[in-house]
Scaffold this motif. Sequence first.
Motif, short mmCIF file in Angstrom:
data_model
loop_
_atom_site.label_atom_id
_atom_site.label_comp_id
_atom_site.label_asym_id
_atom_site.label_seq_id
_atom_site.Cartn_x
_atom_site.Cartn_y
_atom_site.Cartn_z
N UNK A 57 9.61 -5.53 4.07
CA UNK A 57 10.57 -5.50 2.97
C UNK A 57 9.89 -5.99 1.69
N UNK A 58 9.19 -7.12 1.79
CA UNK A 58 8.48 -7.65 0.62
C UNK A 58 7.48 -6.63 0.09
N UNK A 59 6.70 -6.02 0.97
CA UNK A 59 5.72 -5.02 0.55
C UNK A 59 6.39 -3.83 -0.13
N UNK A 60 7.51 -3.39 0.44
CA UNK A 60 8.23 -2.24 -0.13
C UNK A 60 8.85 -2.58 -1.49
N UNK A 61 9.29 -3.82 -1.65
CA UNK A 61 9.79 -4.25 -2.96
C UNK A 61 8.64 -4.28 -3.96
N UNK A 62 7.51 -4.81 -3.53
CA UNK A 62 6.35 -4.94 -4.42
C UNK A 62 5.82 -3.56 -4.86
N UNK A 63 5.79 -2.59 -3.93
CA UNK A 63 5.23 -1.30 -4.29
C UNK A 63 6.26 -0.31 -4.84
N UNK A 64 7.52 -0.77 -4.96
CA UNK A 64 8.55 0.03 -5.59
C UNK A 64 9.23 1.05 -4.70
N UNK A 65 8.93 1.05 -3.41
CA UNK A 65 9.54 2.05 -2.52
C UNK A 65 10.89 1.60 -1.95
N UNK A 66 11.26 0.34 -2.18
CA UNK A 66 12.55 -0.16 -1.68
C UNK A 66 13.69 0.32 -2.59
N UNK A 67 14.68 0.95 -1.97
CA UNK A 67 15.89 1.35 -2.68
C UNK A 67 16.93 0.27 -2.35
N UNK A 68 17.46 -0.37 -3.35
CA UNK A 68 18.37 -1.50 -3.13
C UNK A 68 19.65 -1.01 -2.49
#
Length: 185
Positions: A57-68
């Motif tokens: 989750x942290x990595x996905x938030x950092x690389x912008x791939x996380x959709x909130x």
Amino acid sequence: MKRIGESDLTAIRQGDTGPLKKIYEAHYAVNVAKLQIRMNSSKEDAEDIMMDTILMLRDNIMNGSFKNENVGGYLLTLGINRWRNKIKRDRRLQEYDPGLMEKELTSKHETKNEPNPKVRAIFRAMDMMKGNCKTLLTRNLVDGIPLQTLFMELEYKSYDVIKTTKSRCVKKLRAIVNKMLDANG
């Protein structure tokens, strides 16, 4: 906690682990229990997977791939996918016999007990590969792990980068194999 607040997302991007700790604590018990029930896993395995999902989750938030979106569901989906990959990997390791694959490939192409030179060259070329190429090709071609999974596990910047890297590695492998075959042929 359905969604992550913008202030928490910003804090995570800046390296603050506080919001991640809150997310972990809010979803830990429920997701560990769900993983144990749905995937028939031990509590220890479910806890390990839950920790991995927080890091993902942290990595996905950092690389912008996380959709909130629904964080609990997102973490559970990551956990289930992680567990399935673990099961597949464990099965492959149990079933894998290094000599078996070479025997199977060579037996299809044998002529008077001489293994196919191309098969031998492929195995020697894979042994000669180094670093990221060897890891990527082995995990993708031999272990059968999809590039989309490897892109996160091997920490590539994007899916396009790992596709390009694989293409270059396959070209290197082909060049080595062809060079071996030309030298022997």
